[in-house]
Design an enzyme around this catalytic site. Structure first.
Site, PDB file in Angstrom:
ATOM      1  N   ASP A  67       0.720  -1.306  -0.042  1.00 34.06           N
ATOM      2  CA  ASP A  67      -0.078  -0.091  -0.161  1.00 34.06           C
ATOM      3  C   ASP A  67       0.873   1.220  -0.025  1.00 34.06           C
ATOM      4  O   ASP A  67       2.108   1.026   0.362  1.00 34.06           O
ATOM      5  CB  ASP A  67      -0.996   0.132   1.278  1.00 34.06           C
ATOM      6  CG  ASP A  67      -0.265  -0.491   2.509  1.00 34.06           C
ATOM      7  OD1 ASP A  67       0.929  -0.403   2.500  1.00 34.06           O
ATOM      8  OD2 ASP A  67      -1.055  -0.739   3.486  1.00 34.06           O
ATOM      9  N   ASN A 136      -7.769  -2.540  14.497  1.00 30.04           N
ATOM     10  CA  ASN A 136      -8.743  -3.005  14.121  1.00 30.04           C
ATOM     11  C   ASN A 136      -9.131  -4.076  13.270  1.00 30.04           C
ATOM     12  O   ASN A 136     -10.198  -4.527  12.581  1.00 30.04           O
ATOM     13  CB  ASN A 136      -9.538  -1.798  13.392  1.00 30.04           C
ATOM     14  CG  ASN A 136      -8.768  -1.280  11.903  1.00 30.04           C
ATOM     15  OD1 ASN A 136      -7.929  -2.064  11.690  1.00 30.04           O
ATOM     16  ND2 ASN A 136      -9.374  -0.254  11.220  1.00 30.04           N
ATOM     17  N   HIS A 138      -7.333  -4.689  10.349  1.00 32.46           N
ATOM     18  CA  HIS A 138      -7.057  -4.630   8.934  1.00 32.46           C
ATOM     19  C   HIS A 138      -5.803  -5.296   8.457  1.00 32.46           C
ATOM     20  O   HIS A 138      -4.663  -5.581   9.509  1.00 32.46           O
ATOM     21  CB  HIS A 138      -7.020  -3.089   8.539  1.00 32.46           C
ATOM     22  CG  HIS A 138      -6.036  -2.155   8.976  1.00 32.46           C
ATOM     23  ND1 HIS A 138      -5.906  -0.816   9.033  1.00 32.46           N
ATOM     24  CD2 HIS A 138      -4.574  -2.451   9.155  1.00 32.46           C
ATOM     25  CE1 HIS A 138      -4.668  -0.420   9.530  1.00 32.46           C
ATOM     26  NE2 HIS A 138      -3.980  -1.379   9.146  1.00 32.46           N
ATOM     27  N   GLU A 143      -9.778  -2.056   5.100  1.00 31.81           N
ATOM     28  CA  GLU A 143     -10.393  -1.432   6.548  1.00 31.81           C
ATOM     29  C   GLU A 143     -11.718  -2.401   6.454  1.00 31.81           C
ATOM     30  O   GLU A 143     -12.319  -2.559   5.740  1.00 31.81           O
ATOM     31  CB  GLU A 143     -10.611  -0.099   6.772  1.00 31.81           C
ATOM     32  CG  GLU A 143      -9.503   0.688   6.477  1.00 31.81           C
ATOM     33  CD  GLU A 143      -8.605   0.977   7.699  1.00 31.81           C
ATOM     34  OE1 GLU A 143      -8.581   0.140   8.382  1.00 31.81           O
ATOM     35  OE2 GLU A 143      -8.156   2.145   7.928  1.00 31.81           O
TER      36      GLU A 143
HETATM   37  C1  F6R Z   1       1.429  -1.163   5.997  1.00 32.50           C
HETATM   38  C2  F6R Z   1       0.074  -2.005   6.343  1.00 32.50           C
HETATM   39  C3  F6R Z   1      -0.805  -2.097   7.551  1.00 32.50           C
HETATM   40  C4  F6R Z   1       0.337  -2.507   9.027  1.00 32.50           C
HETATM   41  C5  F6R Z   1      -0.590  -2.376  10.049  1.00 32.50           C
HETATM   42  C6  F6R Z   1       0.330  -2.440  11.198  1.00 32.50           C
HETATM   43  O1  F6R Z   1       2.277  -1.537   4.803  1.00 32.50           O
HETATM   44  O2  F6R Z   1       0.084  -3.042   5.298  1.00 32.50           O
HETATM   45  O3  F6R Z   1      -1.849  -3.055   7.510  1.00 32.50           O
HETATM   46  O4  F6R Z   1       0.934  -3.566   8.787  1.00 32.50           O
HETATM   47  O5  F6R Z   1      -1.525  -1.207  10.181  1.00 32.50           O
HETATM   48  O6  F6R Z   1       0.927  -1.303  11.315  1.00 32.50           O
HETATM   49  P1  F6R Z   1       2.120  -1.503  12.442  1.00 32.50           P
HETATM   50  O7  F6R Z   1       3.032  -2.461  12.078  1.00 32.50           O
HETATM   51  O8  F6R Z   1       2.712  -0.019  12.349  1.00 32.50           O
HETATM   52  O9  F6R Z   1       1.535  -1.801  13.705  1.00 32.50           O
END
Ligand code: F6R
Length: 243
Positions: A67, A136, A138, A143
């Site tokens: 992403d 959450n 995701h 989301e």
């Molecule tokens: C980022 C991504 C997100 C993160 C998730 C956890 O490329 O795909 O899904 O893996 O938001 O983020 P952290 O690791 O910062 O807790």
């Protein structure tokens, strides 16, 4: 879905990097799907160490990131392009042209989405997909919602994700409201998937995910139940609410 509970963040990073290195040794031209955020930093550090000390070779590896924020230039310190260069790509022998991250600054975001899925297909598909999980539930920027997109698409970030990611920005107002994200289908097409989760901040998400084997669009990570080779590597803190 295989679940590996490990002691802490370092053990999780060791395990993940070991699996990636194993994949690369088996297939020196492997296509890796990569994540950003706090979770994979230790994994990237260990892979960098393996490159320096054990000659792990990235010269024929291709990568696709999950992403990118919409509206951020690749030179913006909060863009995922910047993150990948600083945390990983600048320290290994990967060819820049073999690394792919959605272009958040492109005028026609829809075209960028279509082109991204095509590029993954042309590269032969993703051999090994690394994922983190949001508080959450995701994965990537998919989301929780009533329905989830199958393909790479433009997503609107939830308040919860904006709040969680605001720690990287000087204020929550600066967090972009939209992003480009691979879709559930793009992720599930990967041949192997490894999701990492560490720390108490992920405990509720892991509890919700493992509470049943039901697939729910309210817990995007639950779609991994449909994958024949998905593994979750979770540390004791993130596993602490699972009975
Ligand atoms: C980022 C991504 C997100 C993160 C998730 C956890 O490329 O795909 O899904 O893996 O938001 O983020 P952290 O690791 O910062 O807790």
């Amino acid at each position: 879905m295989q679940i590996l509970v490990v002691k802490d963040y370092d053990a999780m990073s060791q395990q993940a990097s070991h699996l990636i290195a194993q994949e690369m040794k088996k297939n020196p031209c492997a296509v890796l799907g990569l994540a950003t955020g706090s979770t994979p930093i230790g994994t990237y550090k260990e892979l960098i160490r393996m490159y320096r000390e054990e000659h792990l070779d990235f010269s024929r590896i291709t990568t696709f990131n999950l992403d990118e924020y919409a509206g951020l230039d690749t030179s913006h310190p909060n863009s995922y392009s910047y993150y990948m260069r600083v945390e990983f790509f600048d320290h290994i022998n990967i060819k820049k042209e073999n690394t792919h991250i959605p272009d958040g600054k492109i005028k026609d975001l829809n075209m960028c989405c279509r082109y991204y899925d095509q590029s993954i297909e042309q590269a032969g598909g993703i051999d090994f997909q690394l994922l983190g999980i949001g508080p959450n539930g995701h994965i990537a920027f998919i989301e929780p919602d009533e329905a989830l997109s199958v393909h790479t698409n433009i997503v609107t970030l939830t308040k919860e994700t904006i709040a969680a990611n605001s720690r990287f920005f000087s204020s929550p107002d600066e967090v972009p409201r939209q992003a480009i994200s691979m879709g559930v289908g793009s992720i599930l097409q990967a041949r192997k998937i490894v999701l990492l989760a560490n720390g108490v901040g992920k405990a509720q998400a892991i509890k919700n995910l493992l509470a049943s084997d039901k697939v729910s669009t309210q817990i995007p990570a639950s779609f991994l139940y449909l994958h024949p080779q998905a593994t979750i590597i979770v540390d004791e803190a993130a596993y602490s609410l699972v009975l």
